[in-house]
Design a protein around this motif. Structure first.
Motif, short mmCIF file in Angstrom:
data_model
loop_
_atom_site.label_atom_id
_atom_site.label_comp_id
_atom_site.label_asym_id
_atom_site.label_seq_id
_atom_site.Cartn_x
_atom_site.Cartn_y
_atom_site.Cartn_z
N ILE A 1 0.85 -1.19 0.00
CA ILE A 1 0.00 0.00 0.00
C ILE A 1 0.89 1.23 0.00
O ILE A 1 1.98 1.23 0.57
CB ILE A 1 -0.96 0.00 1.22
N ASP A 2 0.44 2.29 -0.67
CA ASP A 2 1.30 3.47 -0.81
C ASP A 2 1.09 4.45 0.33
O ASP A 2 0.27 4.27 1.23
CB ASP A 2 1.07 4.13 -2.17
N GLU A 3 1.88 5.52 0.29
CA GLU A 3 1.87 6.53 1.36
C GLU A 3 0.49 7.17 1.53
O GLU A 3 0.08 7.50 2.64
CB GLU A 3 2.91 7.61 1.03
N SER A 4 -0.24 7.36 0.44
CA SER A 4 -1.54 8.02 0.50
C SER A 4 -2.65 7.11 1.01
O SER A 4 -3.74 7.58 1.34
CB SER A 4 -1.93 8.54 -0.89
N ARG A 5 -2.39 5.80 1.05
CA ARG A 5 -3.37 4.77 1.42
C ARG A 5 -4.52 4.69 0.41
O ARG A 5 -5.57 4.15 0.70
CB ARG A 5 -3.92 5.01 2.83
N LEU A 6 -4.30 5.21 -0.80
CA LEU A 6 -5.31 5.15 -1.85
C LEU A 6 -4.95 4.14 -2.94
O LEU A 6 -5.78 3.84 -3.78
CB LEU A 6 -5.50 6.53 -2.50
N ARG A 7 -3.71 3.64 -2.90
CA ARG A 7 -3.27 2.71 -3.94
C ARG A 7 -2.71 1.45 -3.30
O ARG A 7 -1.92 1.53 -2.35
CB ARG A 7 -2.19 3.33 -4.83
N THR A 8 -3.12 0.28 -3.80
CA THR A 8 -2.52 -0.98 -3.37
C THR A 8 -2.05 -1.73 -4.62
O THR A 8 -2.55 -1.52 -5.73
CB THR A 8 -3.52 -1.86 -2.61
N ARG A 9 -1.06 -2.60 -4.42
CA ARG A 9 -0.52 -3.35 -5.55
C ARG A 9 -0.10 -4.73 -5.10
O ARG A 9 0.31 -4.94 -3.95
CB ARG A 9 0.64 -2.60 -6.19
N THR A 10 -0.18 -5.68 -6.03
CA THR A 10 0.28 -7.04 -5.81
C THR A 10 1.07 -7.47 -7.03
O THR A 10 0.52 -7.54 -8.13
CB THR A 10 -0.90 -8.01 -5.59
N PHE A 11 2.36 -7.74 -6.85
CA PHE A 11 3.18 -8.17 -7.98
C PHE A 11 3.00 -9.67 -8.22
O PHE A 11 3.05 -10.47 -7.28
CB PHE A 11 4.67 -7.91 -7.70
N TRP A 12 2.83 -10.05 -9.50
CA TRP A 12 2.87 -11.46 -9.87
C TRP A 12 4.31 -11.86 -10.18
O TRP A 12 4.73 -12.97 -9.92
CB TRP A 12 2.03 -11.74 -11.11
#
Length: 272
Positions: free
Chosen positions: A133-144
């Motif tokens: 999750i990023d600093e803004s808490r508005l973006r999440t990501r999951t790497f394959w």
């Protein structure tokens, strides 16, 4: 120049297992990258043949009760599962219970950086992978696939899912080749759900479900969602590039969900 492709409007070509839409074609789009969407009818199978010099990712966008056979093992798979293949490896995805929609991505092997050991492919389930999750808490990501998460030992590509909350956006940024690479990096967004725009120095491009946005190295850009947020797939290749962000020093900070740095805060994900 940034290229916007409305993938759902592309011609569907019949195949033995169902059909395919060629979203990015190396010969037509003057790129090293190949991206297609395959539709597999119930009871039929898609086979990813072994390549001599390209890595491949096959990912289940939609469908259930699939059978994924890789390296002598068969996995019962649902949507948001897939397989990463190194050159010489192959896999079969069978639509056992319902039709399948598959995203197929292929890139040349990157030989510009030394690799420790022998990279190998793997089957993956997105829900079991590390989430950030990023600093803004508005973006999440999951790497394959990502060299720095320990999933893959190669530098061929980075790919995974990104989710933006309402009005979520990326910092204005640009990707270039690293100082050690002679390969111009390639980058795309593939929007599954949500509406918004890709902003660039000459204007903006409206995007929504099915949008494929191919962004050349050197083009400043940002992805901005509306109240709908975004659920999309992001890709870079090779994983040997440099990112510069404009007026957002915290924009590159990502934290590992489900961790504790000892003070009650999430651990910072350290990336190069």
């Amino acid at each position: 120049m940034i290229k916007h492709i409305e993938s759902q409007k592309l011609t569907s070509i019949a195949t033995p297992e169902g059909s395919v839409r060629r979203i990015i074609d190396p010969s037509e789009d003057k790129t090293r990258l190949e991206v297609s969407r395959f539709e597999v009818e119930p009871g039929k199978s898609f086979h990813a043949n072994a390549s001599a010099d390209r890595t491949q990712v096959v990912y289940i966008l939609d469908g259930k009760d699939a059978r994924v056979t890789y390296n002598g093992t068969t996995h019962d798979a649902q949507r948001r599962c897939g397989v990463y293949l190194e050159p010489g490896e192959e896999a079969t995805l069978k639509a056992a219970g319902s039709a399948l929609s598959l995203l197929f991505v292929s890139v040349p092997k990157h030989t510009g950086k030394a690799v420790t050991g022998t990279p190998a492919g793997y089957y993956f389930e997105e829900a079991k992978l590390r989430a950030l999750i990023d600093e803004s808490r508005l973006r999440t990501r999951t790497f394959w696939v990502n060299k720095e998460t320990g999933l893959s030992g190669s530098w061929d590509l980075q790919i995974g899912r990104m989710i933006y909350g309402p009005k979520g956006c990326s910092p204005r940024h640009v990707h270039m080749a690293s100082k050690t690479s002679s390969i111009t990096p390639e980058h795309f967004y593939f929007i599954e759900t949500g509406i918004g725009e890709v902003r660039h120095d000459s204007g903006s491009i409206p995007v929504g479900p099915g949008s494929m946005v191919l962004i050349p190295a050197g083009d400043w850009h940002s992805l901005n969602s509306s109240d709908s947020g975004f659920d999309y797939i992001e890709f870079q290749a090779p994983f040997d590039f440099a990112t510069t962000m404009d007026n957002d020093p915290l924009g590159k900070n990502w934290y590992i969900l489900g961790t504790d740095d000892g003070t009650g805060k999430l651990k910072l994900w350290v990336q190069s």
